[in-house]
Design a protein around this motif. Structure first.
Motif, PDB file in Angstrom:
ATOM      1  N   LEU A 142      36.689  25.982  44.545  1.00  0.00           N
ATOM      2  CA  LEU A 142      37.152  27.166  43.827  1.00  0.00           C
ATOM      3  C   LEU A 142      36.305  28.395  44.142  1.00  0.00           C
ATOM      4  CD1 LEU A 142      38.128  25.561  40.414  1.00  0.00           C
ATOM      5  CD2 LEU A 142      39.662  26.624  42.074  1.00  0.00           C
ATOM      6  N   LEU A 143      35.026  28.197  44.425  1.00  0.00           N
ATOM      7  CA  LEU A 143      34.196  29.322  44.859  1.00  0.00           C
ATOM      8  C   LEU A 143      34.719  29.878  46.185  1.00  0.00           C
ATOM      9  CD1 LEU A 143      30.597  28.039  44.036  1.00  0.00           C
ATOM     10  CD2 LEU A 143      31.916  29.756  42.787  1.00  0.00           C
ATOM     11  N   LEU A 144      35.066  28.969  47.102  1.00  0.00           N
ATOM     12  CA  LEU A 144      35.636  29.402  48.379  1.00  0.00           C
ATOM     13  C   LEU A 144      36.976  30.090  48.163  1.00  0.00           C
ATOM     14  CD1 LEU A 144      35.669  29.476  51.464  1.00  0.00           C
ATOM     15  CD2 LEU A 144      36.616  27.141  51.443  1.00  0.00           C
ATOM     16  N   ALA A 145      37.789  29.545  47.257  1.00  0.00           N
ATOM     17  CA  ALA A 145      39.090  30.150  46.973  1.00  0.00           C
ATOM     18  C   ALA A 145      38.926  31.559  46.419  1.00  0.00           C
ATOM     19  CB  ALA A 145      39.866  29.285  45.988  1.00  0.00           C
ATOM     20  N   MET A 146      37.910  31.786  45.605  1.00  0.00           N
ATOM     21  CA  MET A 146      37.671  33.112  45.055  1.00  0.00           C
ATOM     22  C   MET A 146      37.280  34.099  46.157  1.00  0.00           C
ATOM     23  SD  MET A 146      38.337  33.109  41.836  1.00  0.00           S
ATOM     24  CE  MET A 146      37.702  34.731  41.493  1.00  0.00           C
ATOM     25  N   VAL A 147      36.464  33.654  47.092  1.00  0.00           N
ATOM     26  CA  VAL A 147      36.079  34.509  48.214  1.00  0.00           C
ATOM     27  C   VAL A 147      37.304  34.884  49.037  1.00  0.00           C
ATOM     28  CG1 VAL A 147      34.763  34.620  50.361  1.00  0.00           C
ATOM     29  CG2 VAL A 147      33.720  33.626  48.316  1.00  0.00           C
ATOM     30  N   LEU A 148      38.152  33.901  49.308  1.00  0.00           N
ATOM     31  CA  LEU A 148      39.371  34.165  50.075  1.00  0.00           C
ATOM     32  C   LEU A 148      40.302  35.104  49.317  1.00  0.00           C
ATOM     33  CD1 LEU A 148      40.131  30.592  51.490  1.00  0.00           C
ATOM     34  CD2 LEU A 148      39.090  32.534  52.680  1.00  0.00           C
ATOM     35  N   LEU A 149      40.335  34.981  47.990  1.00  0.00           N
ATOM     36  CA  LEU A 149      41.169  35.871  47.194  1.00  0.00           C
ATOM     37  C   LEU A 149      40.679  37.314  47.283  1.00  0.00           C
ATOM     38  CD1 LEU A 149      43.540  35.980  45.118  1.00  0.00           C
ATOM     39  CD2 LEU A 149      41.790  35.844  43.332  1.00  0.00           C
TER      40      LEU A 149
ATOM     41  N   GLY B 236      36.435  41.300  38.312  1.00  0.00           N
ATOM     42  CA  GLY B 236      36.201  42.369  39.270  1.00  0.00           C
ATOM     43  C   GLY B 236      37.426  42.646  40.123  1.00  0.00           C
ATOM     44  N   VAL B 237      38.095  41.605  40.561  1.00  0.00           N
ATOM     45  CA  VAL B 237      39.327  41.781  41.335  1.00  0.00           C
ATOM     46  C   VAL B 237      40.414  42.402  40.458  1.00  0.00           C
ATOM     47  CG1 VAL B 237      41.180  40.564  42.538  1.00  0.00           C
ATOM     48  CG2 VAL B 237      38.805  39.935  42.969  1.00  0.00           C
ATOM     49  N   PHE B 238      40.454  42.015  39.185  1.00  0.00           N
ATOM     50  CA  PHE B 238      41.455  42.568  38.264  1.00  0.00           C
ATOM     51  C   PHE B 238      41.315  44.085  38.138  1.00  0.00           C
ATOM     52  CE2 PHE B 238      43.116  43.752  34.101  1.00  0.00           C
ATOM     53  CZ  PHE B 238      44.354  43.115  34.096  1.00  0.00           C
ATOM     54  N   VAL B 239      40.066  44.564  38.167  1.00  0.00           N
ATOM     55  CA  VAL B 239      39.837  46.005  38.105  1.00  0.00           C
ATOM     56  C   VAL B 239      40.465  46.697  39.312  1.00  0.00           C
ATOM     57  CG1 VAL B 239      38.055  47.808  38.150  1.00  0.00           C
ATOM     58  CG2 VAL B 239      37.732  45.771  36.733  1.00  0.00           C
ATOM     59  N   ALA B 240      40.449  46.023  40.450  1.00  0.00           N
ATOM     60  CA  ALA B 240      41.007  46.611  41.671  1.00  0.00           C
ATOM     61  C   ALA B 240      42.506  46.426  41.780  1.00  0.00           C
ATOM     62  CB  ALA B 240      40.317  46.004  42.897  1.00  0.00           C
ATOM     63  N   ASN B 241      42.995  45.258  41.369  1.00  0.00           N
ATOM     64  CA  ASN B 241      44.413  44.946  41.509  1.00  0.00           C
ATOM     65  C   ASN B 241      44.785  43.886  40.473  1.00  0.00           C
ATOM     66  OD1 ASN B 241      46.721  43.189  42.701  1.00  0.00           O
ATOM     67  ND2 ASN B 241      46.803  45.047  43.936  1.00  0.00           N
TER      68      ASN B 241
ATOM     69  N   GLY C 210      42.827  35.463  40.094  1.00  0.00           N
ATOM     70  CA  GLY C 210      41.394  35.177  40.091  1.00  0.00           C
ATOM     71  C   GLY C 210      40.911  34.651  38.749  1.00  0.00           C
ATOM     72  N   ILE C 211      41.397  35.241  37.666  1.00  0.00           N
ATOM     73  CA  ILE C 211      41.010  34.768  36.334  1.00  0.00           C
ATOM     74  C   ILE C 211      41.534  33.355  36.107  1.00  0.00           C
ATOM     75  CG2 ILE C 211      41.362  35.152  33.860  1.00  0.00           C
ATOM     76  CD1 ILE C 211      41.327  38.168  34.476  1.00  0.00           C
ATOM     77  N   GLY C 212      42.739  33.074  36.624  1.00  0.00           N
ATOM     78  CA  GLY C 212      43.275  31.713  36.527  1.00  0.00           C
ATOM     79  C   GLY C 212      42.391  30.709  37.259  1.00  0.00           C
TER      80      GLY C 212
END
Length: 234
Positions: free
Chosen positions: A42-49, A133-138, A145-147
């Motif tokens: 999931l850490l890798l998935a977050m980076v890819l997101l 942080g991603v939510f702030v951008a998009n 990402g929160i999921g």
């Protein structure tokens, strides 16, 4: 926190046994999958997101300033995660809560060698900081990402290495760092991203390559329609 770790009738401990109990009844292969997903996947998935979101926002229609602000928010996401982990260092030292498998018998521990303190969860902190942080951008990417962060929290309890309140504390810490420091971070990062956007080469990290839909995002560039109108006027 010591009281939470001692009382088997505590809802925190009860929920720990309920979630971790799923690991006992699950096939061994599934536990191995959950171990990898919860520890690294999931850490890798977050980076890819984050990378996917960056790839998307730099190609969307809009002004150069809008895109620079979105990219600044994406840059802030991993920086906020790093800050949150640093903030967690003194918190862990102050609370000194042992890992749940040290105080409770019968847990299925999928990852061995965890000798540090349990509260708060670094994995939950990092993933939620990235997600917010991603939510702030998009918003669309941020919800995803929160999921992923919520799934990370479930995995940490499933693996037997954290109490549910460790995860909730990590979510709160990651969210607080992102949102509370966001105004200062954006004030510092946005001008930097705008300056980078004006660079012929480094600017490609923010504006889309020539010939793509977002070409008009380059400061001073003319849209194809504007060029055609000028030609007709000539």
């Amino acid at each position: 926190m010591a009281v939470l770790a001692e009382s088997g009738s505590n809802p925190d401990v009860d929920l720990l046994y309920d979630i971790n109990g799923l690991a006992k009844s699950a096939p061994n292969w599934f536990d191995r999958v959950m171990e990898f997903v919860g520890e690294y996947g999931l850490l890798l998935a977050m980076v890819l997101l984050v990378v996917w979101c960056w790839w998307s926002v730099r190609r969307r229609a809009g002004s150069a300033d809008e895109v620079a602000s979105s990219v600044a928010a994406l840059v802030w996401a991993p920086l906020a995660a790093a800050v949150a982990v640093l903030v967690n260092v003194p918190i862990r030292g102050f609370v000194e809560r042992p890992r749940p498998f040290r105080d409770h018998q019968g847990l299925a521990v999928l990852v061995s060698g965890k000798t540090d303190y349990s509260f708060v969860s670094d994995h939950a902190t990092i993933t939620m900081a990235l997600g917010v942080g991603v939510f702030v951008a998009n918003r669309k990417f941020g919800i995803a990402g929160i999921g992923l962060a919520l799934l990370e929290g479930f995995c940490r309890v499933y693996m037997g290495v954290h109490y549910p309140t460790d995860v909730v504390g990590g979510f709160a810490l990651g969210t607080a760092v992102v949102l509370l420091l966001s105004p200062l971070a954006m004030a510092l990062l946005t001008p930097v991203m705008k300056a980078v956007a004006r660079s012929p080469r480094a600017g490609l990290l923010i504006r889309p390559p020539s010939g793509e839909r977002g070409e008009a995002l380059v400061p001073g560039a003319r849209t194809p329609a504007a060029s055609e109108e000028r030609d007709l006027a000539a």
